[in-house]
Design an enzyme around this catalytic site. Structure first.
Site, mmCIF file in Angstrom:
data_model
loop_
_atom_site.group_PDB
_atom_site.id
_atom_site.type_symbol
_atom_site.label_atom_id
_atom_site.label_comp_id
_atom_site.label_asym_id
_atom_site.label_seq_id
_atom_site.Cartn_x
_atom_site.Cartn_y
_atom_site.Cartn_z
ATOM 1 N N HIS A 121 -44.011 -6.701 13.347
ATOM 2 C CA HIS A 121 -44.870 -5.517 13.320
ATOM 3 C C HIS A 121 -44.651 -4.696 14.586
ATOM 4 O O HIS A 121 -44.604 -5.272 15.674
ATOM 5 C CB HIS A 121 -46.337 -5.937 13.239
ATOM 6 C CG HIS A 121 -47.277 -4.759 13.290
ATOM 7 N ND1 HIS A 121 -47.462 -3.927 12.194
ATOM 8 C CD2 HIS A 121 -48.032 -4.258 14.295
ATOM 9 C CE1 HIS A 121 -48.313 -2.969 12.546
ATOM 10 N NE2 HIS A 121 -48.675 -3.145 13.817
ATOM 11 N N GLU A 165 -24.572 12.995 -2.272
ATOM 12 C CA GLU A 165 -24.319 12.722 -0.844
ATOM 13 C C GLU A 165 -23.574 13.897 -0.200
ATOM 14 O O GLU A 165 -23.977 14.395 0.861
ATOM 15 C CB GLU A 165 -23.503 11.434 -0.692
ATOM 16 C CG GLU A 165 -24.322 10.189 -0.989
ATOM 17 C CD GLU A 165 -23.611 8.872 -0.665
ATOM 18 O OE1 GLU A 165 -24.222 7.834 -0.896
ATOM 19 O OE2 GLU A 165 -22.464 8.890 -0.189
ATOM 20 N N GLY A 198 3.877 -0.105 -5.255
ATOM 21 C CA GLY A 198 4.067 -1.397 -5.900
ATOM 22 C C GLY A 198 4.212 -1.248 -7.406
ATOM 23 O O GLY A 198 3.376 -0.631 -8.056
ATOM 24 N N MET A 208 -18.326 1.065 -9.674
ATOM 25 C CA MET A 208 -17.256 1.368 -8.717
ATOM 26 C C MET A 208 -17.863 1.377 -7.316
ATOM 27 O O MET A 208 -18.291 2.420 -6.808
ATOM 28 C CB MET A 208 -16.607 2.705 -9.065
ATOM 29 C CG MET A 208 -15.736 2.616 -10.305
ATOM 30 S SD MET A 208 -14.846 4.135 -10.582
ATOM 31 C CE MET A 208 -13.740 3.659 -11.901
ATOM 32 N N GLU A 231 0.862 -1.194 0.000
ATOM 33 C CA GLU A 231 0.000 0.000 0.000
ATOM 34 C C GLU A 231 0.899 1.244 0.000
ATOM 35 O O GLU A 231 1.771 1.375 0.839
ATOM 36 C CB GLU A 231 -0.931 -0.005 1.217
ATOM 37 C CG GLU A 231 -1.727 1.277 1.427
ATOM 38 C CD GLU A 231 -2.560 1.715 0.217
ATOM 39 O OE1 GLU A 231 -3.392 0.932 -0.256
ATOM 40 O OE2 GLU A 231 -2.340 2.855 -0.272
ATOM 41 N N ILE A 250 -21.918 10.607 -5.515
ATOM 42 C CA ILE A 250 -20.998 11.339 -4.632
ATOM 43 C C ILE A 250 -21.428 12.806 -4.521
ATOM 44 O O ILE A 250 -21.460 13.375 -3.424
ATOM 45 C CB ILE A 250 -19.541 11.197 -5.140
ATOM 46 C CG1 ILE A 250 -19.087 9.743 -4.962
ATOM 47 C CG2 ILE A 250 -18.603 12.155 -4.425
ATOM 48 C CD1 ILE A 250 -17.719 9.425 -5.529
ATOM 49 N N GLY A 272 -24.256 12.906 -9.586
ATOM 50 C CA GLY A 272 -24.229 11.461 -9.341
ATOM 51 C C GLY A 272 -24.278 11.193 -7.847
ATOM 52 O O GLY A 272 -24.595 12.092 -7.045
HETATM 53 P P1 FAD Z 1 -9.516 1.640 -3.552
HETATM 54 O O1 FAD Z 1 -10.404 1.650 -2.377
HETATM 55 O O2 FAD Z 1 -9.467 2.819 -4.415
HETATM 56 O O3 FAD Z 1 -8.088 1.238 -3.055
HETATM 57 C C1 FAD Z 1 -6.979 1.233 -3.877
HETATM 58 C C2 FAD Z 1 -5.737 1.332 -3.018
HETATM 59 O O4 FAD Z 1 -4.593 1.038 -3.814
HETATM 60 C C3 FAD Z 1 -5.494 2.731 -2.448
HETATM 61 O O5 FAD Z 1 -5.277 2.651 -1.068
HETATM 62 C C4 FAD Z 1 -4.230 3.222 -3.171
HETATM 63 O O6 FAD Z 1 -3.433 4.068 -2.380
HETATM 64 C C5 FAD Z 1 -3.530 1.905 -3.457
HETATM 65 N N1 FAD Z 1 -2.610 1.936 -4.596
HETATM 66 C C6 FAD Z 1 -2.865 2.362 -5.851
HETATM 67 N N2 FAD Z 1 -1.790 2.145 -6.645
HETATM 68 C C7 FAD Z 1 -0.841 1.588 -5.866
HETATM 69 C C8 FAD Z 1 0.477 1.125 -6.102
HETATM 70 N N3 FAD Z 1 1.008 1.115 -7.327
HETATM 71 N N4 FAD Z 1 1.178 0.628 -5.056
HETATM 72 C C9 FAD Z 1 0.631 0.568 -3.815
HETATM 73 N N5 FAD Z 1 -0.614 0.980 -3.532
HETATM 74 C C10 FAD Z 1 -1.352 1.472 -4.550
HETATM 75 N N6 FAD Z 1 -18.753 2.560 -2.461
HETATM 76 C C11 FAD Z 1 -19.723 1.886 -1.825
HETATM 77 O O7 FAD Z 1 -19.904 0.695 -2.078
HETATM 78 N N7 FAD Z 1 -20.521 2.511 -0.896
HETATM 79 C C12 FAD Z 1 -20.383 3.815 -0.587
HETATM 80 O O8 FAD Z 1 -21.114 4.344 0.253
HETATM 81 C C13 FAD Z 1 -19.361 4.551 -1.246
HETATM 82 N N8 FAD Z 1 -19.180 5.856 -0.964
HETATM 83 C C14 FAD Z 1 -18.170 6.530 -1.565
HETATM 84 C C15 FAD Z 1 -17.999 7.884 -1.260
HETATM 85 C C16 FAD Z 1 -16.985 8.602 -1.854
HETATM 86 C C17 FAD Z 1 -16.802 10.055 -1.499
HETATM 87 C C18 FAD Z 1 -16.101 7.949 -2.779
HETATM 88 C C19 FAD Z 1 -14.967 8.707 -3.403
HETATM 89 C C20 FAD Z 1 -16.266 6.614 -3.100
HETATM 90 C C21 FAD Z 1 -17.312 5.899 -2.503
HETATM 91 N N9 FAD Z 1 -17.531 4.548 -2.806
HETATM 92 C C22 FAD Z 1 -18.546 3.867 -2.195
HETATM 93 C C23 FAD Z 1 -16.695 3.829 -3.790
HETATM 94 C C24 FAD Z 1 -15.646 2.953 -3.094
HETATM 95 O O9 FAD Z 1 -14.852 3.746 -2.260
HETATM 96 C C25 FAD Z 1 -14.789 2.241 -4.118
HETATM 97 O O10 FAD Z 1 -15.611 1.544 -5.030
HETATM 98 C C26 FAD Z 1 -13.859 1.245 -3.448
HETATM 99 O O11 FAD Z 1 -13.009 1.881 -2.524
HETATM 100 C C27 FAD Z 1 -13.005 0.517 -4.491
HETATM 101 O O12 FAD Z 1 -12.190 -0.386 -3.838
HETATM 102 P P2 FAD Z 1 -10.816 -0.879 -4.483
HETATM 103 O O13 FAD Z 1 -10.256 -1.855 -3.511
HETATM 104 O O14 FAD Z 1 -11.026 -1.299 -5.874
HETATM 105 O O15 FAD Z 1 -9.882 0.420 -4.572
#
Ligand code: FAD
Length: 468
Positions: free
Chosen positions: A447, A189, A117, A321, A35, A186, A184
């Site tokens: 209920h 909300e 990474g 997403m 991370e 975000i 949308g």
């Molecule tokens: P991420 O959570 O984006 O995690 C990716 C991680 O990889 C990050 O920590 C990043 O630092 C790390 N990373 C990237 N590249 C590298 C690298 N090369 N080396 C090391 N580390 C790296 N979804 C819901 O289901 N419900 C909700 O209520 C909701 N609310 C949201 C509200 C907001 C304001 C936002 C912005 C998003 C919201 N989402 C919600 C969407 C949700 O956050 C994402 O769909 C989810 O986090 C995606 O998960 P992920 O594991 O794919 O990636």
């Protein structure tokens, strides 16, 4: 020189990466997570799902104290906002959850590498840190690098006056006028949070309605309620330029209905026009990992990229997403690697908007059924007729169940109203089990509960409502 040997190296610790890593470790795979950020948990825990829900909850209490408590016969004195405490509470929740992921890594014997990474070879990942780098050898790689906010070229983020969702979750003051570009999930909300805290919020949306992907009936209720609370909507409107003035951001816009052009100004602009997959510096070009036109990593049914042994999940691949979608994909990859039958049912991925009222959907909508030529029966029931909703004073909205006309199998569930996010759960489970509307209708529902509205909607599929 290799420093360590793994069965699985996960790049990214968001909900996809950390949940997938835990499942892999539980199944006996020697697992590491890389991370780049200081804290674990990715977008969702640090700057997404969790902090936004914390602020939505707090701002709802503030709004209730001003407007709603008196209807319950509760008199409060002067209500004042303590924004630093509200933000501090949010940060504490985030801290406890990201710390919880670190604890789970330790408990499951997952090695955590803080650093960037970069895939150097199909079986090799380099962890780059400020003080050097380390090579990890691995049988498989799971890319879980998530997504970042999309920037408009003429409206770059400074995270003070032109903010992404990350900036909007950490404003140190309540803007008098907040412009939200993009209606949308975000935008709505976070627009709701600041509207409840006192901002005059205007949502500017390119399409002819907000949330065009969701069932129109639901969004009509939401738009009406938010409008009543003072949120303004400018749909069919294209923002074309911007200018920073002393205390204001001025946006140029064009009406897509009549071509007229004008300007609007605000203290802060939240740009919430979407997110894009994040693969910068990951080594995709060097190793030859294929991506589509939107920059998403292309994977097969087992989440494997064109390079054997390199998998990708979550926001960095196609699909909604959403945190829960990323989680299930991470688990599926871990299970497939451990020789099990990992699988994700995309027909039951729920979508929720945590506004007031909440909006929650799963499966197909009436429009989609029509477009796909599926004959359906629809049952609908309003919260207005439910005893618990009346007791709560939250009667806006309804539940809609969509079933196959011939088989009665539930194909979709759509809710706008109090606790819609939680109520959707039973419809998702029923769909996962291949259940019918009759199954839901014949199941006990305590209920008085809001869940009776789900049951009544199921009864209404066969025109058998009891309570109205
Ligand atoms: P991420 O959570 O984006 O995690 C990716 C991680 O990889 C990050 O920590 C990043 O630092 C790390 N990373 C990237 N590249 C590298 C690298 N090369 N080396 C090391 N580390 C790296 N979804 C819901 O289901 N419900 C909700 O209520 C909701 N609310 C949201 C509200 C907001 C304001 C936002 C912005 C998003 C919201 N989402 C919600 C969407 C949700 O956050 C994402 O769909 C989810 O986090 C995606 O998960 P992920 O594991 O794919 O990636």
């Amino acid at each position: 020189m290799s420093d360590a040997q793994y069965d699985l190296v996960v790049i990214g610790s968001g909900p996809g990466g950390y949940v997938g890593a835990i499942r892999a470790a539980q199944l006996g795979l020697k697992t590491a997570v890389i991370e780049k950020d200081k804290t674990l948990g990715g977008t969702c825990l640090n700057v997404g799902c969790i902090p936004s829900k914390a602020l939505l909850e707090s701002s709802e209490h503030y709004q209730a104290a001003i407007h709603d408590l008196k209807t319950h016969g509760v008199k409060v004195g002067d209500v004042a906002l303590d924004l630093p405490t509200m933000m501090g509470r949010k940060d504490k929740i985030v801290g406890s959850l990201t710390g919880g992921v670190a604890f789970l890594f330790k408990k499951n014997k997952i090695d955590h590498y803080q650093g960037f990474g970069k895939i150097s070879k199909p079986n090799e990942v380099e962890v780059i840190t400020g003080s050097g780098s380390k090579i990890l050898q691995t049988k498989a790689i799971m890319i879980a690098t998530g997504s970042i906010p999309t920037e408009l070229p003429f409206l770059p983020y400074d995270e003070k006056r032109v903010v992404s969702s990350t900036g909007a979750l950490a404003l140190g003051f309540v803007p008098k006028e907040l412009l939200v570009v993009g209606g949308g999930v975000i935008g709505l909300e976070l627009g709701s949070v600041w509207s409840r805290l006192g901002s005059k919020v205007t949502v500017i949306e390119y399409s002819d309605r907000i949330l065009p992907m969701m069932d129109k009936d639901l969004i009509d209720v939401l738009e009406k309620t938010l409008s009543k609370e003072g949120v303004k909507f400018m749909t069919s409107t294209k923002v074309t330029g911007s200018k920073l003035e002393k205390d204001k951001v001025v946006l140029d816009f064009e009406s897509l209905k009549d071509g007229s052009k004008s300007t609007i100004s605000g203290d802060v602009v939240l740009v919430s026009t979407g997110r894009k997959p994040f693969t910068a510096g990951l080594g995709c070009e060097e190793v030859g990992i294929e991506r589509d036109k939107q920059g998403r990593i292309i994977v097969d049914h087992h989440y494997q990229s064109n390079i054997p042994g390199i998998f990708a999940i979550g926001d960095v691949i196609a699909g909604p997403m959403l945190a829960h979608k990323a989680e299930e994909e991470g688990v599926a990859v871990a299970e497939l690697l451990a020789g099990k039958a990992g699988h994700v049912n995309y027909n039951t991925v729920p979508s929720v908007i945590y506004t007031h009222p909440e909006v929650a959907s799963v499966g197909i909508s009436e429009d989609q059924a029509k477009a796909q030529g599926i004959e359906i029966a629809v049952g609908k029931f309003p919260f207005m007729a439910n005893g618990r909703a009346k007791a709560m004073g939250q009667t806006d909205g309804f539940v809609k169940i969509i079933a196959d006309k011939k088989t009665d199998r539930i194909l979709g569930g759509h809710i706008v109203g109090p606790r819609a996010s939680e109520l959707l759960g039973e419809i998702i489970v029923a769909m996962e089990f291949g259940g019918s509307s009759e199954d839901l209708a014949r199941s006990f529902h305590s209920h008085p509960t809001l869940s009776e509205v789900v049951r009544e909607a199921a009864l209404a599929v066969d025109k058998r409502q009891r309570q109205m």
